[in-house]
Scaffold this active site. Structure first.
Site, PDB file in Angstrom:
ATOM      1  CG  ASP A  73      69.769  13.342  60.672  1.00 19.79           C
ATOM      2  OD1 ASP A  73      69.464  12.152  61.012  1.00 19.79           O
ATOM      3  OD2 ASP A  73      69.078  13.834  59.660  1.00 19.79           O
ATOM      4  CB  SER A  74      69.389  10.239  65.361  1.00 17.40           C
ATOM      5  OG  SER A  74      70.520   9.562  65.203  1.00 17.40           O
ATOM      6  CG  ASP A 112      72.705  11.027  58.894  1.00 13.96           C
ATOM      7  OD1 ASP A 112      72.752  10.935  57.614  1.00 13.96           O
ATOM      8  OD2 ASP A 112      71.927  10.673  59.698  1.00 13.96           O
ATOM      9  CE  LYS A 142      71.946   7.884  57.488  1.00 14.46           C
ATOM     10  NZ  LYS A 142      70.671   8.885  57.178  1.00 14.46           N
ATOM     11  CD  GLU A 144      66.935  11.717  55.980  1.00 15.22           C
ATOM     12  OE1 GLU A 144      65.823  12.418  55.391  1.00 15.22           O
ATOM     13  OE2 GLU A 144      67.230  11.758  57.259  1.00 15.22           O
ATOM     14  CD  GLU A 210      63.790   6.082  59.540  1.00 11.53           C
ATOM     15  OE1 GLU A 210      63.546   6.338  60.651  1.00 11.53           O
ATOM     16  OE2 GLU A 210      65.091   6.586  59.090  1.00 11.53           O
TER      17      GLU A 210
END
Length: 293
Positions: A73-74, A112, A142, A144, A210
């Protein structure tokens, strides 16, 4: 329960049997599977992961021997120009996943799940993950979050979707966390370890740590049987990941302490563009060899 692993034949050596080769010259290799990453942890061999958002970087990184590519998502910052990762949508990420899967012949491609696409319920998470697998061609996803999202991970794994977890500093929750702060210090260490264990028990095949203190990352890595992927989490993790634009020097601004620049690609592109502009203005391009009779 166990993670959702693929059932391809065993491959000796590095994951998927790949070899490092110059861009454009690598032979076709077998696809990296989640179990190859587990085997690397069991052998004590570290492995790299990079983000990728397009076909060209996917192909280059794949042929350089990067076994896992993350369509993160970066992309919110590095493709779409948003200030944070929060605004990016599923609809904006799926085409990028599709491009990366076309470019990567052997790397495992992880997509993501963006903010707002999975948090509400395991059912929402499953619906979103299915889209990334079916429409984007992702090999894994992925998400979070720690213990509150263990049920989400379990639902995806039970549906046959491999899941990479992500704990410590979670960018989608930066407002809740009070900005960019190192996690896992002091009393947070036990909380971090509990989150990691919950994700493993839910079936995750790996977990990103992270901006986590080195001591906490070392502890979690030792306790888990699945690989840990560090980004700003010290040298003891089983793998390391960087955003490719940071790694290659495309981002010419300030970067995080944990970033190491391995190239000045931004400067190289700027110089190439300037030279092109100068030659056009000066009449040097196109030359006869670039023209047709």
């Amino acid at each position: 329960m166990t993670a959702a692993h693929d059932r391809s034949e065993n491959q000796p050596g590095r994951p998927g049997g790949e070899t490092t080769a110059p861009y454009g010259s690598a032979p076709r290799r077998r696809r990296v599977r989640t179990r190859h990453l587990l085997e690397l942890k069991q052998r004590g061999e570290a492995w790299p992961m990079l983000t990728s958002y397009d076909m060209y970087t996917a192909r280059i990184f794949d042929e350089a021997g990067i076994p896992v590519l993350l369509v993160g998502d970066s992309a919110a910052n590095n493709v779409y120009g948003y200030d944070t990762t929060v605004p990016v949508t599923v609809e904006e990420l799926i085409p990028l996943v599709r491009a990366v899967t076309r470019g990567a012949r052997s790397a495992l491609v992880v997509a993501d799940l963006p903010f707002g696409s999975y948090e509400a319920s395991p059912e929402q998470a499953l619906a979103t993950a299915v889209r990334f697998m079916k429409e984007g061609g992702a090999h894994a996803v992925k998400l979070e979050g720690g213990r509150p999202f263990a049920r989400h991970v379990e639902a995806l794994v039970n549906a046959g979707i491999p899941v990479m977890g992500h704990i410590g500093f979670t960018p989608q929750s930066e407002h809740t966390l009070g900005g960019y702060r190192v996690q896992g210090r002091g009393e947070q260490a036990e909380e971090l370890a509990a989150d990691a264990r919950a994700l493993q028990d839910a079936g995750a095949f790996a977990v990103v740590l992270e901006m986590v203190s080195s001591d906490s990352a070392k502890r979690v890595t030792a306790e888990l049987t699945i690989p840990t992927v560090g980004i700003g989490a010290g040298p003891e993790c089983d793998a390391q990941v960087l955003v490719w634009t940071d790694m290659a020097g495309m981002n010419t601004g300030r970067t995080a302490r944990f970033v190491k620049r391995y190239a000045d690609l931004g400067g190289t592109l700027a110089r190439a563009a300037q030279e092109f502009a100068d030659e056009v203005r000066g009449g040097a391009f196109p030359a006869p060899e670039h023209s047709f009779e």
